[in-house]
Scaffold this active site. Sequence first.
Site, PDB file in Angstrom:
ATOM      1  N   LYS A  15      18.631  89.786  51.002  1.00 50.53           N
ATOM      2  CA  LYS A  15      18.371  88.372  51.276  1.00 50.53           C
ATOM      3  C   LYS A  15      17.123  88.311  52.132  1.00 50.53           C
ATOM      4  CE  LYS A  15      22.667  87.383  52.739  1.00 50.53           C
ATOM      5  NZ  LYS A  15      23.640  86.638  53.503  1.00 50.53           N
ATOM      6  N   MET A  46      14.586  85.188  63.189  1.00 50.03           N
ATOM      7  CA  MET A  46      14.311  84.302  62.049  1.00 50.03           C
ATOM      8  C   MET A  46      13.597  83.032  62.512  1.00 50.03           C
ATOM      9  SD  MET A  46      17.862  84.734  59.890  1.00 50.03           S
ATOM     10  CE  MET A  46      19.002  85.057  61.221  1.00 50.03           C
ATOM     11  N   ASP A  83      20.865  95.496  52.456  1.00 52.98           N
ATOM     12  CA  ASP A  83      20.048  94.290  52.594  1.00 52.98           C
ATOM     13  C   ASP A  83      18.568  94.576  52.393  1.00 52.98           C
ATOM     14  OD1 ASP A  83      22.021  92.533  53.199  1.00 52.98           O
ATOM     15  OD2 ASP A  83      21.778  92.687  55.369  1.00 52.98           O
TER      16      ASP A  83
END
Length: 261
Positions: free
Chosen positions: A61, A175, A39
């Site tokens: 991502k 996030m 990632d």
Amino acid sequence: MTEFEQGSVWLVGAGPGDPDLLTRKAERLLREASIVFFDALVGQGVLDLIPRDTRRVAVGKRSGRHSKDQKTIDALIVEAALAGERVVRLKGGDPTIFARAAEEMLACRVHGIPVRICPGITAASAAAADLGISLTLRGMARKLVFVTAHSRAGEALDLDWAGLADPQATLAIYMGKAAAKEVSARLIAAGMPGDTPVTLVENASLPQGRSLSTRLDLLPLAAGTGLGDGPALILVGQAVAGSREIGSRMPAEAGLVPAAL
Ligand code: SAH
């Protein structure tokens, strides 16, 4: 020691970035893998531990910039395992926390591919270590909630705000930077005091790590102006009141740092 058979998959936690925070098992699996799918959040120091002749595939991502969708990633992993590779799927932090592990494991199991998990240190643990704080406090912070404030573009966050606005909880919000304004407003509307301590930690465990201590009502301001574009965690609750500042931060006169801290 668990064997790493050909045609099998390990979901491996890369930890928060500092290669010293990788488990010994993860390091061994990285050495034994024939292919590594990683990632965007995996630290360079960890990638440097992969032997040079091992194939590595970035499936990174970062929010808003999805380079490969989840189905494509699942298919790549399955294809590699069916071809007899020893597959490591390397994910930032712990692979079972906000990392789509369930989808990838299901895709493997549907094809009869053995898939196992090697845990990693999650961002919240690394942030607490950097700040020199305990995430739980006897009698004051009895609950630790890992929650993601990521929502699909244009959609409101669908979270249990009343449950989250618990004065005895520490919230580790993953996030959450883009949604800081909504998080602040909704928690306050659900009864959490505006002066609840909040600390934002960016790039925890890394040399460029920094943090910003503020309060819940000022969180939107802090999230909008005080950090760079690295991964950031928002910690909320009494447990973060004594956070040690790391790295550079906004000057106190900007009003983001309450005098008490
Ligand atoms: N599986 C990961 C989380 C993936 S979700 C883990 O267990 O840590 C991605 C979010 O994790 C980022 O948006 C950020 O909120 C957080 N994060 C990951 N690495 C971080 C770091 N080094 N410092 C601060 N936050 C981090």
